[in-house]
Design an enzyme around this catalytic site. Sequence first.
Site, PDB file in Angstrom:
ATOM      1  N   GLN A 112       0.828  -1.199   0.000  1.00 20.91           N
ATOM      2  CA  GLN A 112       0.000   0.000   0.000  1.00 20.91           C
ATOM      3  C   GLN A 112       0.864   1.251   0.000  1.00 20.91           C
ATOM      4  O   GLN A 112       2.086   1.199   0.150  1.00 20.91           O
ATOM      5  CB  GLN A 112      -0.932  -0.004   1.217  1.00 20.91           C
ATOM      6  CG  GLN A 112      -0.212  -0.199   2.536  1.00 20.91           C
ATOM      7  CD  GLN A 112      -1.167  -0.533   3.687  1.00 20.91           C
ATOM      8  OE1 GLN A 112      -1.219   0.212   4.659  1.00 20.91           O
ATOM      9  NE2 GLN A 112      -1.892  -1.636   3.577  1.00 20.91           N
ATOM     10  N   HIS A 114       0.292   5.760   1.036  1.00 22.42           N
ATOM     11  CA  HIS A 114      -0.598   6.781   1.587  1.00 22.42           C
ATOM     12  C   HIS A 114      -0.348   8.123   0.908  1.00 22.42           C
ATOM     13  O   HIS A 114       0.793   8.435   0.547  1.00 22.42           O
ATOM     14  CB  HIS A 114      -0.370   6.932   3.093  1.00 22.42           C
ATOM     15  CG  HIS A 114      -0.486   5.659   3.859  1.00 22.42           C
ATOM     16  ND1 HIS A 114      -1.635   4.901   3.883  1.00 22.42           N
ATOM     17  CD2 HIS A 114       0.417   4.999   4.630  1.00 22.42           C
ATOM     18  CE1 HIS A 114      -1.444   3.832   4.642  1.00 22.42           C
ATOM     19  NE2 HIS A 114      -0.201   3.864   5.102  1.00 22.42           N
ATOM     20  N   GLU A 146       3.938   7.972   8.561  1.00 25.59           N
ATOM     21  CA  GLU A 146       3.945   7.111   9.734  1.00 25.59           C
ATOM     22  C   GLU A 146       5.365   6.634  10.016  1.00 25.59           C
ATOM     23  O   GLU A 146       6.307   6.929   9.268  1.00 25.59           O
ATOM     24  CB  GLU A 146       3.017   5.909   9.528  1.00 25.59           C
ATOM     25  CG  GLU A 146       3.403   5.019   8.361  1.00 25.59           C
ATOM     26  CD  GLU A 146       2.309   4.033   7.983  1.00 25.59           C
ATOM     27  OE1 GLU A 146       1.129   4.300   8.257  1.00 25.59           O
ATOM     28  OE2 GLU A 146       2.649   2.993   7.402  1.00 25.59           O
ATOM     29  N   HIS A 197       4.842   0.327   0.837  1.00 24.38           N
ATOM     30  CA  HIS A 197       5.244  -0.416   2.029  1.00 24.38           C
ATOM     31  C   HIS A 197       4.257  -1.520   2.357  1.00 24.38           C
ATOM     32  O   HIS A 197       3.097  -1.484   1.922  1.00 24.38           O
ATOM     33  CB  HIS A 197       5.379   0.518   3.237  1.00 24.38           C
ATOM     34  CG  HIS A 197       4.073   1.154   3.642  1.00 24.38           C
ATOM     35  ND1 HIS A 197       3.596   2.303   3.053  1.00 24.38           N
ATOM     36  CD2 HIS A 197       3.157   0.805   4.575  1.00 24.38           C
ATOM     37  CE1 HIS A 197       2.439   2.640   3.608  1.00 24.38           C
ATOM     38  NE2 HIS A 197       2.156   1.736   4.536  1.00 24.38           N
ATOM     39  N   ARG A 209      -4.476   0.726  -1.700  1.00 22.59           N
ATOM     40  CA  ARG A 209      -3.978  -0.642  -1.812  1.00 22.59           C
ATOM     41  C   ARG A 209      -3.484  -0.889  -3.231  1.00 22.59           C
ATOM     42  O   ARG A 209      -4.195  -0.631  -4.202  1.00 22.59           O
ATOM     43  CB  ARG A 209      -5.112  -1.599  -1.444  1.00 22.59           C
ATOM     44  CG  ARG A 209      -4.685  -2.902  -0.815  1.00 22.59           C
ATOM     45  CD  ARG A 209      -5.887  -3.740  -0.378  1.00 22.59           C
ATOM     46  NE  ARG A 209      -6.430  -3.280   0.880  1.00 22.59           N
ATOM     47  CZ  ARG A 209      -7.725  -3.025   1.090  1.00 22.59           C
ATOM     48  NH1 ARG A 209      -8.607  -3.167   0.136  1.00 22.59           N
ATOM     49  NH2 ARG A 209      -8.117  -2.605   2.265  1.00 22.59           N
TER      50      ARG A 209
END
Length: 316
Positions: free
Chosen positions: A95, A97, A116, A173, A193
């Site tokens: 996936q 982001h 993150e 990642h 995804r």
Amino acid sequence: MTEPLFLQPIFKERIWGGSTLKEEFDYPIPSNHTGECWAISAHKNGQSTVTNGTYAGKSLHQVWEKAPHLFGHYSSEVFPLLTKILDANKDLSVQVHPDDSYAHEHEGPQEFGKTECWYIIDCEPNAELIFGHHAQTKEEFERLMEEGRWEQLLRRVPIKPGDFFYVPSGTIHALCEGTLVLETQQSSDTTYRVYDYDRTDNEGNKRELHLQKAMDVTTIPHEDNELSFVEEHRTGAVITTLVQAEFFQVFKYDINGAASFTQNGYFQLFSVLDGQANISVGSDSYSINKGDHFILPNDVSNFTIDGNATIIVSQP
């Protein structure tokens, strides 16, 4: 108030989840397919609840809205961070982001991007994760993706307990099987995804992919971030700075006695990964144990932690 806000996590079942959150932390998980503990969260998709003191029974979102002074009147419409523990019993989907601007434009003005970071609590021997890709151009990325040449496209990295990864928005990642991770992230639940190993759910349906959006936001070529971990040795503790980035700072506290601290940010988030200690704020002392999560609000300027514990601490 001048007291910690202890929080009750919520749990999310996932097709890749397992039972490690119960085995490791004795959490009351809903099933043996539990993938996520949302430990410190004010996100609308899962909100932690305060368990002690003045705000007991309130959600973190309610406290954020009703008592902004506790957070130093931090200038954000939403509580900015989200702390999770992830049990990757099976491989997670590959996936990526978006950043804030793409999320605002394509998911709605109230949605945020997701940068993150991961602290590897534990993992199987020879475990690895997917971190980045090998394509040098967008055309190469798209071609390898369309041809299903995932082994050629995806970059695999070996991991061990105690490793740390910074994962900015745009980074391809995936956590892989047999990994237990503490994740500190922006307060966002937006995920695109890319590949899900052609898995199906209980009804035989494959999970949705988001290939165009993923192509839009993926950093090509992949960029590694150089992290330099700085250790500070002081009486009763070793403080390791794991990352100081745009959206958060993250530290590891290895407590081995009585250590005194001064809070220098707006507020701090604490997750006790191992051991037991007491945290003293003013004349009050609170027991903190493996699996506990709490926030030290803005009006706590000085505190002491006494015991033997490993704690991940973050702040915006």
